[in-house]
Write an enzyme that holds these catalytic residues in place. Structure first.
Site, mmCIF file in Angstrom:
data_model
loop_
_atom_site.group_PDB
_atom_site.id
_atom_site.type_symbol
_atom_site.label_atom_id
_atom_site.label_comp_id
_atom_site.label_asym_id
_atom_site.label_seq_id
_atom_site.Cartn_x
_atom_site.Cartn_y
_atom_site.Cartn_z
ATOM 1 N N HIS A 80 0.832 -1.156 -0.078
ATOM 2 C CA HIS A 80 0.007 0.143 -0.020
ATOM 3 C C HIS A 80 0.795 1.183 0.052
ATOM 4 O O HIS A 80 0.232 2.318 -0.007
ATOM 5 C CB HIS A 80 -1.128 0.036 1.121
ATOM 6 N N LYS A 120 3.268 4.367 -1.215
ATOM 7 C CA LYS A 120 3.464 5.290 -2.283
ATOM 8 C C LYS A 120 4.877 6.041 -2.133
ATOM 9 O O LYS A 120 4.846 6.849 -1.135
ATOM 10 C CB LYS A 120 2.325 6.160 -2.349
ATOM 11 N N ASP A 128 16.494 11.312 -8.170
ATOM 12 C CA ASP A 128 17.810 11.529 -7.962
ATOM 13 C C ASP A 128 18.513 11.472 -6.599
ATOM 14 O O ASP A 128 19.355 12.142 -6.207
ATOM 15 C CB ASP A 128 18.250 13.062 -8.668
ATOM 16 N N HIS A 135 -9.722 10.977 1.627
ATOM 17 C CA HIS A 135 -8.600 9.730 1.555
ATOM 18 C C HIS A 135 -7.358 10.201 2.297
ATOM 19 O O HIS A 135 -6.526 9.490 2.432
ATOM 20 C CB HIS A 135 -8.382 9.433 -0.032
ATOM 21 N N LYS A 142 -4.772 10.769 5.153
ATOM 22 C CA LYS A 142 -4.167 9.727 6.481
ATOM 23 C C LYS A 142 -3.194 10.637 7.338
ATOM 24 O O LYS A 142 -1.917 10.456 7.112
ATOM 25 C CB LYS A 142 -3.733 8.349 5.644
ATOM 26 N N ASP A 188 -1.279 18.316 19.503
ATOM 27 C CA ASP A 188 -0.736 19.572 20.184
ATOM 28 C C ASP A 188 -0.051 20.410 19.435
ATOM 29 O O ASP A 188 0.771 21.102 19.668
ATOM 30 C CB ASP A 188 0.157 19.044 21.375
#
Length: 484
Positions: A224, A226, A231, A402, A404, A409
């Site tokens: 899952h 990404k 470089d 979507h 996440k 604080d």
């Protein structure tokens, strides 16, 4: 009729015995998951076994060993580069700059995940798909040495084609291009989608399993993550996959609200290490060895100190989940969470309840529509439970959420690929950035409060007005939450 009833009874009895034998023979399985799988197999005789074969079997020890055995390429060099940076910039050792709770979180990741604290990164929060892909395509067009890409979902639509063509162009110019995709998330790609890229010298490999997902007996364990590394100097990670839906072009889902990071600095080296480990665990032919050009030295170019933390079924530490628990438990004022799927295990839900009862301002934001109806019903059930304890739960009403993220604080923020659910914590291969930067945390809180203006509050009145059928669907879905 008596014969039919007898045969039916024997089938049910044998199915139950076989279900118990099948599920319990898998060692070290969570007890909640055991009961959930027993329920599936017993309730669906025959068909339940088919589901279990594809979604329930644990990774073989041989495969786990293959993944774990990948050398943490560049990790020693990353540690050394941070020491050199500290000395050259006349800085104190990293831990001396942090006190109390922050130092404890840093130590947790260092001891449990070998996650090195990297200093002085330049990090940009991206919350719009068009901005993300415009920036990414621009960075790819300027690549000189290599481009490493991992995505869970990779579609062959307009943006997917545009991204691959950009990679083909750089490969044609002699830039090293390696693409790692999940065979389930990229199942809609044509067989020859990456042929031109390969023709120009690039490589594309499926992660962990057959490209033909219908014969892949480890469907439950997905990459899952990404990750894009350009470089060795620019890195991307977060919630956006590759597809037109992430640009808000799917009418059913509407505007796509997500959060991604563009990173410059030594934090990119940790993303590079993660990519190379995943590549070497998957590549059928050409693995990648350590080379200096993958890990160029970077000095202080920004204000963000960060750790890149990964987790997956190959490691029982569940580092990202432990990081979330630690963040919530050490919050003094506020906990703001955004997630499309909210299916916490017992430890997480109890930690949140303790925070609420301790007077901490706990806010949760979830979508107003499901992309997975079964999971969404379970999400609503758990969200309603938090409302009962006094949390503020917001339903994002401006498209699909979507994102996440978790921020405490207005000091520490985490952005990554892991949802706030059992699947992300135990079954998927995930990666999150934990960022120690008050300014960045305040920016995330500002974005959160902006999202609240296009959300509505989940109230006790709304919950009390749920129909009996709706409540049944929520509770029924929740029964299967350990394996969702």
């Amino acid at each position: 009729m008596n014969i039919i009833s007898t045969i039916f009874g024997i089938v049910i009895f044998l199915n139950s015995i076989l279900a118990i034998f099948t599920v319990f023979r898998e060692k070290e399985r969570d007890i909640a998951a055991i009961w959930a799988w027993l329920l599936v197999i017993i309730m669906l005789p025959g068909f339940g076994y088919i589901i279990y074969m594809f979604l329930g079997r644990k990774i073989s020890k041989e495969k786990i060993f293959n993944i774990r055995s990948q050398e943490r390429i560049g990790m020693e060099e990353l540690v050394e580069s941070q020491k050199e940076l500290i000395e050259s910039e006349n800085l104190d050792v990293p831990e001396s700059n942090y006190q109390d709770k922050t130092f404890e979180l840093i130590q947790l990741f260092l001891n449990g995940n070998e996650s090195v604290l990297t200093k002085g990164n330049k990090v940009k929060l991206i919350h719009d798909g068009k901005d993300k892909f415009n920036q990414l395509l621009d960075d790819i067009s300027k690549a000189k040495d290599h481009i490493h890409v991992t995505y869970y979902i990779f579609r062959g639509d307009d943006i997917g084609t545009k991204l691959v063509k950009a990679l083909e162009e750089r490969a044609k110019q002699g830039v090293e291009v390696n693409v790692l995709y999940d065979p389930v998330g990229a199942r809609v790609l044509g067989k020859h989608f990456f042929d031109t890229l390969r023709k120009y010298g690039g490589q594309a490999e499926p992660f962990f399993g057959s490209r033909f997902f219908l014969i892949n007996l480890r469907l439950n364990y997905r990459n899952h993550r990404k990750i894009v590394v350009i470089d060795g100097k620019i890195g991307y990670t977060g919630g956006f996959n590759v597809g037109d839906d992430y640009l808000g072009l799917y009418e059913k889902m509407g505007y796509w609200r997500d959060t991604h990071l563009r990173i410059e600095g030594n934090g990119v080296k940790a993303l590079q290490t993660r990519f190379l480990m995943d590549w070497n665990a998957s590549a059928k032919k050409e693995t990648i060895e350590y080379d200096n050009h993958y890990f160029p030295f970077t000095g202080l170019i920004g204000d963000t100190d960060m750790q890149i933390v990964s987790s997956g079924p190959d490691n029982e530490m569940h580092a990202i989940k432990k990081g979330f628990i630690k963040m919530i438990s050490m919050a003094k004022e506020s906990v703001y969470i955004q997630t499309p799927y909210f299916i916490p295990d017992e430890a997480l839900i109890e930690t949140l309840k303790i925070a609420i009862m301790s007077g901490i301002d706990v806010k949760l934001m979830i979508p107003n529509k499901p992309d997975h109806p079964f999971i969404y019903r379970a999400t609503l059930s758990y969200a309603s439970e938090l409302v009962d304890y006094g949390a503020e739960v917001y339903i994002y009403d401006n498209g699909f959420l979507h994102s996440k993220t978790i921020v405490i604080d207005e000091e520490i923020v985490s952005v990554g690929t892991a949802n706030f659910d059992i699947r992300s914590f135990k079954l998927n291969f995930e990666v999150n950035a934990f960022l120690y930067d008050r300014q960045l945390a305040k920016e995330q809180v500002k974005l959160y409060k902006k999202d609240i203006t296009v959300s509505y509050l989940l109230t006790e009145e709304i919950i009390n007005n749920y129909s009996k059928w709706e409540l049944f669907k929520q509770q029924f879905s929740r029964l299967f939450s350990p394996i969702l």
